[in-house]
Design an enzyme around this catalytic site. Structure first.
Site, mmCIF file in Angstrom:
data_model
loop_
_atom_site.group_PDB
_atom_site.id
_atom_site.type_symbol
_atom_site.label_atom_id
_atom_site.label_comp_id
_atom_site.label_asym_id
_atom_site.label_seq_id
_atom_site.Cartn_x
_atom_site.Cartn_y
_atom_site.Cartn_z
ATOM 1 N N VAL A 245 -7.389 -19.428 -28.896
ATOM 2 C CA VAL A 245 -8.210 -18.619 -27.929
ATOM 3 C C VAL A 245 -7.038 -17.645 -27.214
ATOM 4 C CG1 VAL A 245 -9.303 -18.485 -25.795
ATOM 5 C CG2 VAL A 245 -10.220 -20.151 -27.477
ATOM 6 N N GLY A 278 -5.868 -29.921 -22.147
ATOM 7 C CA GLY A 278 -5.083 -31.042 -22.006
ATOM 8 C C GLY A 278 -4.883 -31.151 -20.287
ATOM 9 N N HIS A 328 -6.513 -47.352 -18.455
ATOM 10 C CA HIS A 328 -5.807 -48.619 -18.808
ATOM 11 C C HIS A 328 -4.251 -48.846 -18.943
ATOM 12 C CE1 HIS A 328 -7.598 -46.867 -22.548
ATOM 13 N NE2 HIS A 328 -6.705 -47.335 -23.024
ATOM 14 N N HIS A 451 -23.047 -64.323 -36.361
ATOM 15 C CA HIS A 451 -24.006 -63.671 -37.229
ATOM 16 C C HIS A 451 -25.217 -63.245 -36.556
ATOM 17 C CE1 HIS A 451 -25.755 -61.782 -40.794
ATOM 18 N NE2 HIS A 451 -26.740 -62.708 -40.512
HETATM 19 P P1 FAD Z 1 -5.269 -40.213 -11.173
HETATM 20 O O1 FAD Z 1 -6.432 -40.832 -11.510
HETATM 21 O O2 FAD Z 1 -5.138 -38.821 -11.464
HETATM 22 O O3 FAD Z 1 -5.155 -40.528 -9.801
HETATM 23 C C1 FAD Z 1 -3.875 -39.710 -9.144
HETATM 24 C C2 FAD Z 1 -4.543 -39.755 -7.344
HETATM 25 O O4 FAD Z 1 -3.316 -39.523 -6.803
HETATM 26 C C3 FAD Z 1 -5.607 -38.887 -7.301
HETATM 27 O O5 FAD Z 1 -6.576 -39.248 -6.547
HETATM 28 C C4 FAD Z 1 -4.899 -37.638 -6.348
HETATM 29 O O6 FAD Z 1 -5.515 -37.070 -5.449
HETATM 30 C C5 FAD Z 1 -3.716 -38.572 -5.633
HETATM 31 N N1 FAD Z 1 -2.419 -37.814 -5.235
HETATM 32 C C6 FAD Z 1 -1.800 -36.960 -6.083
HETATM 33 N N2 FAD Z 1 -0.584 -36.555 -5.265
HETATM 34 C C7 FAD Z 1 -0.831 -37.051 -4.318
HETATM 35 C C8 FAD Z 1 -0.129 -37.184 -2.859
HETATM 36 N N3 FAD Z 1 1.088 -36.178 -3.041
HETATM 37 N N4 FAD Z 1 -0.351 -37.843 -1.819
HETATM 38 C C9 FAD Z 1 -1.431 -38.444 -1.769
HETATM 39 N N5 FAD Z 1 -2.313 -38.562 -2.820
HETATM 40 C C10 FAD Z 1 -2.032 -37.897 -4.289
HETATM 41 N N6 FAD Z 1 -8.770 -42.411 -19.505
HETATM 42 C C11 FAD Z 1 -9.391 -43.384 -19.929
HETATM 43 O O7 FAD Z 1 -8.574 -44.421 -19.949
HETATM 44 N N7 FAD Z 1 -10.736 -43.562 -20.662
HETATM 45 C C12 FAD Z 1 -11.688 -42.665 -20.557
HETATM 46 O O8 FAD Z 1 -12.862 -42.783 -20.963
HETATM 47 C C13 FAD Z 1 -11.311 -41.543 -19.822
HETATM 48 N N8 FAD Z 1 -11.884 -40.340 -19.572
HETATM 49 C C14 FAD Z 1 -11.601 -39.314 -19.086
HETATM 50 C C15 FAD Z 1 -12.623 -38.263 -19.097
HETATM 51 C C16 FAD Z 1 -12.441 -37.351 -18.242
HETATM 52 C C17 FAD Z 1 -13.185 -35.896 -18.157
HETATM 53 C C18 FAD Z 1 -11.027 -36.908 -17.481
HETATM 54 C C19 FAD Z 1 -10.429 -35.810 -16.941
HETATM 55 C C20 FAD Z 1 -10.010 -37.861 -17.916
HETATM 56 C C21 FAD Z 1 -10.262 -39.047 -18.679
HETATM 57 N N9 FAD Z 1 -9.371 -40.179 -18.537
HETATM 58 C C22 FAD Z 1 -9.862 -41.389 -19.336
HETATM 59 C C23 FAD Z 1 -7.982 -40.410 -18.413
HETATM 60 C C24 FAD Z 1 -8.007 -41.028 -16.827
HETATM 61 O O9 FAD Z 1 -8.838 -40.610 -15.860
HETATM 62 C C25 FAD Z 1 -6.502 -40.887 -16.176
HETATM 63 O O10 FAD Z 1 -5.682 -41.076 -17.202
HETATM 64 C C26 FAD Z 1 -6.238 -41.749 -15.193
HETATM 65 O O11 FAD Z 1 -7.010 -41.375 -14.073
HETATM 66 C C27 FAD Z 1 -4.742 -41.650 -14.641
HETATM 67 O O12 FAD Z 1 -4.821 -42.591 -13.670
HETATM 68 P P2 FAD Z 1 -3.688 -42.340 -12.467
HETATM 69 O O13 FAD Z 1 -3.744 -43.374 -11.450
HETATM 70 O O14 FAD Z 1 -2.236 -42.127 -13.200
HETATM 71 O O15 FAD Z 1 -3.974 -40.838 -11.700
HETATM 72 P P1 AMP Z 2 -6.020 -33.067 -25.473
HETATM 73 O O1 AMP Z 2 -4.656 -32.616 -25.096
HETATM 74 O O2 AMP Z 2 -6.072 -34.113 -26.218
HETATM 75 O O3 AMP Z 2 -6.868 -33.171 -24.425
HETATM 76 O O4 AMP Z 2 -6.378 -31.855 -26.431
HETATM 77 C C1 AMP Z 2 -6.453 -30.475 -26.031
HETATM 78 C C2 AMP Z 2 -6.188 -29.570 -27.393
HETATM 79 O O5 AMP Z 2 -6.385 -28.105 -26.893
HETATM 80 C C3 AMP Z 2 -5.313 -29.521 -28.151
HETATM 81 O O6 AMP Z 2 -5.469 -29.981 -29.496
HETATM 82 C C4 AMP Z 2 -4.802 -28.243 -28.253
HETATM 83 O O7 AMP Z 2 -4.136 -27.990 -29.518
HETATM 84 C C5 AMP Z 2 -5.806 -27.504 -27.994
HETATM 85 N N1 AMP Z 2 -5.607 -26.127 -27.337
HETATM 86 C C6 AMP Z 2 -4.685 -25.750 -26.462
HETATM 87 N N2 AMP Z 2 -4.442 -24.287 -26.164
HETATM 88 C C7 AMP Z 2 -5.449 -23.926 -26.933
HETATM 89 C C8 AMP Z 2 -6.223 -22.539 -27.066
HETATM 90 N N3 AMP Z 2 -5.640 -21.447 -26.442
HETATM 91 N N4 AMP Z 2 -6.989 -22.132 -28.132
HETATM 92 C C9 AMP Z 2 -7.557 -23.220 -28.779
HETATM 93 N N5 AMP Z 2 -7.193 -24.532 -28.450
HETATM 94 C C10 AMP Z 2 -6.136 -24.642 -27.649
#
Ligand code: FAD
Ligand code: AMP
Length: 478
Positions: A245, A278, A328, A451
């Site tokens: 894109v 990403g 996890h 099974h």
């Molecule tokens: P986060 O969950 O991002 O938490 C960080 C927290 O820190 C936030 O609440 C933020 O507000 C707080 N924070 C940041 N800076 C500060 C600060 N300076 N002071 C106070 N608070 C602060 N992972 C899976 O394993 N399985 C899944 O199915 C999955 N599905 C996903 C679907 C989506 C749409 C997205 C976006 C993510 C998904 N993930 C999944 C990824 C997963 O959500 C993250 O890997 C995980 O939440 C990371 O945990 P974390 O504790 O490192 O950070």
């Molecule tokens: P993920 O990091 O697994 O969530 O995947 C993000 C995906 O977005 C990667 O496979 C990248 O190659 C793709 N991506 C990043 N920038 C662009 C772009 N400008 N157009 C199309 N795909 C993109």
């Protein structure tokens, strides 16, 4: 006088809240700081995972799959379901309710374990002090024996597709659509793009996924990725590989996306566009200049295998550090760090972190791919078993996909389990448990599996590694 804690955690996502609970369980005086304001207008614990990530996406995936089944897959069972409709606001409200319950549950767990919760923005100062700027702007400083940074990640934004209020959205916005878009574009065929694309495709959106790379799911085993591309395409996802894109134009409630692929510049118009390219680490205003905590070249907080930063007594875990951005992985790092602070010899096995994509069928794996192992010069034996030959899958009318078990040809030790199919996430977890205990394919093959279960496909694939599968013709006879 400032308050003193054994452990101060910044961020209450799955990394931070788990670390805080475990630290408190171990008798450490623990505080956790969180600033995220949830839908109720109050601070909500649980981070990305509970508020806008794993859980809400799975809620919508489950709702949309039920709708799809009722509409398309009941007839085969002799069930007539006429006039099936979807109330999108009700579906989204159900999701919000689950989020509310779970995030509230973390607050209850904090109370039960004696974790002190602070609301506001945390910042690491020098000498293991943590500054908290409250929601009212008031500043206080905590003294910490140990600090755990768990500030997580947020979606990457790309210049060609700046977010708008309601047309070009990130994953958070894509969880809030109040109607099914007729034409939906998704940038990025990663986990999040495929999951959210699937939700709206099942509900009737015409979905196009634009992926810059030529290869689909490069981290997955090639056989599984190939099958996944075939299956998801058959489901109606128009996955365009090698499509980068380069620009967007929003006009009259629609967005025209410009991208280049092998045929040159192309344009496509959508009602909504999800940017799912990403996530990046959150470090904004997190570290005082003299904190001593350093970042790596990609902007993640630099840590070693035990999540120690460059400053003794300061740790960082989860999405803000290297490695898979998975809930996890974040939680297990949280447990490891809390236990090490408490003087235990905890460590985690980074080689056995399962990956899951919650499409239907699910795609999941643990350990190494066949390509990785061959690249490392490891000789392997491979066993596969298709769900088409599984009685349980047939009974459920859910026969797409396969289980693949890869074992070292010399030792028979299982080095990878890769699944596309029903309940792939659960099957791969069985593989992960077995691999943690150093299982051989023969060990798995000798176990008694109930099974009929989907798990029998894992059993048969393990048997197939050494040419002993019963319910398919073996490639190798031994
Ligand atoms: P986060 O969950 O991002 O938490 C960080 C927290 O820190 C936030 O609440 C933020 O507000 C707080 N924070 C940041 N800076 C500060 C600060 N300076 N002071 C106070 N608070 C602060 N992972 C899976 O394993 N399985 C899944 O199915 C999955 N599905 C996903 C679907 C989506 C749409 C997205 C976006 C993510 C998904 N993930 C999944 C990824 C997963 O959500 C993250 O890997 C995980 O939440 C990371 O945990 P974390 O504790 O490192 O950070
Ligand atoms: P993920 O990091 O697994 O969530 O995947 C993000 C995906 O977005 C990667 O496979 C990248 O190659 C793709 N991506 C990043 N920038 C662009 C772009 N400008 N157009 C199309 N795909 C993109």
């Amino acid at each position: 006088m400032s308050q003193k804690f054994d452990v101060v955690v910044i961020g209450a996502g799955p990394g931070g809240y788990v670390a805080a609970i475990r630290a408190a369980q171990l008798g450490l005086k623990t505080a956790c700081i969180e600033k995220y304001i949830g839908k109720e207008g109050k601070v909500a614990l649980g981070g990305t995972c509970l508020n806008v990530g794993c859980i809400p996406s799975k809620a919508l995936l489950d709702s949309s799959y039920k709708y799809h089944e009722a509409k398309e897959a009941f007839a085969v069972h002799g069930i007539e379901a006429k006039g099936v409709t979807i109330d999108v606001p009700a579906m989204v409200a159900r999701k919000a309710n689950i989020v509310k319950n779970l995030t509230g549950g973390i607050a209850t767990l904090f109370k039960a374990n004696g974790v002190t919760s602070f609301e506001g923005h945390g910042k690491v100062l020098a000498n293991k002090q943590v500054e908290i700027t409250g929601l009212d702007g008031k500043v206080q400083v905590l003294e910490a024996e140990n600090i755990i940074i768990a500030s997580g990640s947020k979606p990457v934004e790309i210049p060609p597709a700046p977010l708008t209020d309601d047309i070009i959205v990130d994953s958070t916005g894509a969880l809030e659509f109040q109607a099914v878009p007729k034409k939906l574009g998704v940038i990025g065929a990663g986990v999040i793009g495929l999951e959210l694309g699937s939700v709206w495709a099942r509900l009737g959106a015409e979905v196009t996924v634009l992926e810059a790379l030529d290869k689909f799911l490069p981290a997955a085993d090639e056989q599984i990725a190939k099958e996944a591309l075939k299956v998801l395409t058959k489901q109606g996802l128009n996955i365009r590989l090698g499509a980068r894109v380069t620009g967007t134009e929003v006009k009259k409630k629609q967005v025209t996306v410009t991208f280049t692929d092998a045929n040159g510049e192309q344009k496509e118009t959508f009602d909504k566009l999800i940017v799912a390219v990403g996530r990046r680490p959150v470090t904004t205003d997190l570290l005082a200049a003299d904190s001593g905590v350093t970042l790596d070249e990609r902007g993640f907080i630099f840590v070693d295998d035990h999540c120690k930063t460059s400053v003794p007594g300061v740790f960082a875990i989860g999405d803000v550090v290297r490695g898979a951005m998975l809930a996890h992985k974040a939680s297990e790092e949280g447990v490891m760090v809390a236990e090490r602070i408490a003087g235990h010899k905890a460590q985690m096995n980074y080689d056995l972190i399962p990956s899951v994509i919650y499409t239907h069928p699910e795609i999941a794996w643990v350990g190494k791919t066949e390509q990785q192992l061959k690249g490392e010069g490891v000789e392997v034996n491979v066993g596969t078993f298709p769900f088409a030959a599984s009685g349980r899958a047939m009974a459920a009318n859910d026969t797409t996909g396969l289980v693949k078990v890869i074992a070292d040809a010399k030792t028979d030790r299982v080095l990878g389990v890769h699944v596309i199919g029903p309940s792939a996430a659960e099957l791969v977890q069985q593989g992960a448990i077995a691999m943690e205990f150093g299982t051989s394919a023969e060990d798995l093959g000798m176990m008694v599996f109930s099974h009929p279960t989907l798990s029998e496909a894992l059993h048969e694939a393990a048997l197939a590694v050494n040419g002993h599968a019963i319910h398919i013709a073996n490639r190798k006879k031994r």
